[in-house]
Write a protein that holds these residues in place. Sequence first.
Motif, PDB file in Angstrom:
ATOM      1  N   SER A  54      35.812  18.257  -5.122  1.00 63.85           N
ATOM      2  CA  SER A  54      36.655  17.366  -4.326  1.00 63.85           C
ATOM      3  C   SER A  54      38.057  17.913  -4.109  1.00 63.85           C
ATOM      4  CB  SER A  54      36.728  15.989  -4.988  1.00 63.85           C
ATOM      5  OG  SER A  54      37.440  16.050  -6.220  1.00 63.85           O
ATOM      6  N   LYS A  72      41.613  16.067   0.555  1.00 64.72           N
ATOM      7  CA  LYS A  72      40.320  15.426   0.803  1.00 64.72           C
ATOM      8  C   LYS A  72      40.373  13.941   0.471  1.00 64.72           C
ATOM      9  CE  LYS A  72      38.651  19.294   2.113  1.00 64.72           C
ATOM     10  NZ  LYS A  72      38.440  19.526   3.559  1.00 64.72           N
ATOM     11  N   TYR A  73      41.143  13.575  -0.545  1.00 61.34           N
ATOM     12  CA  TYR A  73      41.286  12.158  -0.880  1.00 61.34           C
ATOM     13  C   TYR A  73      42.129  11.442   0.173  1.00 61.34           C
ATOM     14  CZ  TYR A  73      39.225  13.112  -5.444  1.00 61.34           C
ATOM     15  OH  TYR A  73      38.363  13.463  -6.443  1.00 61.34           O
ATOM     16  N   GLU A 279      35.297  16.253   1.299  1.00 59.44           N
ATOM     17  CA  GLU A 279      35.522  14.815   1.447  1.00 59.44           C
ATOM     18  C   GLU A 279      34.335  14.028   0.886  1.00 59.44           C
ATOM     19  OE1 GLU A 279      36.720  11.543   4.904  1.00 59.44           O
ATOM     20  OE2 GLU A 279      36.019  13.549   5.461  1.00 59.44           O
ATOM     21  N   ALA A 281      32.513  14.999  -1.610  1.00 54.20           N
ATOM     22  CA  ALA A 281      32.683  15.043  -3.062  1.00 54.20           C
ATOM     23  C   ALA A 281      33.746  14.052  -3.521  1.00 54.20           C
ATOM     24  CB  ALA A 281      33.049  16.457  -3.504  1.00 54.20           C
ATOM     25  N   ALA A 282      34.808  13.898  -2.744  1.00 49.35           N
ATOM     26  CA  ALA A 282      35.839  12.917  -3.080  1.00 49.35           C
ATOM     27  C   ALA A 282      35.261  11.503  -3.049  1.00 49.35           C
ATOM     28  CB  ALA A 282      37.008  13.041  -2.106  1.00 49.35           C
TER      29      ALA A 282
END
Length: 309
Positions: A54, A72-73, A279, A281-282
Amino acid sequence: MTPDSQAPRASAPRRPAPPGHRPGRLGPLPWIAPAVLLILAVVLWPVYEMVRTSFLRISTSGFVRGSAGLDKYRKLFGEADLGHVLLATVVWTLAVVALTMLISLGLAQLFNQRFPGRRYARWALIAPWAASVLMTAIGFRWMLDRTAGVLNTAMTDLGLIDGPHDWLGNPSTAWPWMVFVAVFVSLPFTTYTLLAGLQTVPAEVYEAARVDGASPWQTYRRVTLPLLRPAFLVGVVINLINVFNSFPVIWGMTRGGPSSDTATTTVFMYQLKSTDIGESAAMSVVNFALVVLLVLAFLKASRWNREEA
């Protein structure tokens, strides 16, 4: 008897322990080591990789392009559909778990009684459990198909509808059908869990309640339900985890569409994978944190480890 025979026998000399040896220190380790290694390999390592991914910038072909930091978060929380997906996930989870527990409680109470054909009824309940969840979802999708679905054909022939309906193409009708299928596949495990709990209640307890003049409803509320609490909590916690992370039912029936109107966080995470792996993975990290918080909140609210008076 001689004095020598009355003297206590000298115990055999003990062999001195090797230097640095601590008896019993590693006793259970050989037994728990395989389980610990399995947990590390199957649970903790994927979680570590998920969190690490992430924070990376990864191309759609899978090549790492460097660190992305918190980008990404930020991108995830800027998604227009995220709020709707989170709300839909909470409503979906609560609805499926509540209906599953309520219906399973009634079925468990029924199967705990003696009636003709009880054995075959119990066997029939195993069928949704034995079948693949994805296969069951696809079967219902075919049944609800707009052009060739048996439901549209039967309802049209009976005059209940004027023409074929796109049951899964409209979120207002797709969600109830997905909840129905999710409850359908969750009933066997939950019912048998509660049935096992009911069968552990001693018959003497019910006899004592009858002697005290308790009505059937008072006996059920004050005797059966409190003694069923451990099995009930197991069923709720397992269902919370399974339903919150449910993927086959939704993906097999609607693939989260149209757009993300019928997606939960797990399906939304899979949808993001096709455009941005980092994203996605986030979203996985957020989803993992949410399910942990959900279970902890329920256990706290239910006071699962409370000592009964």
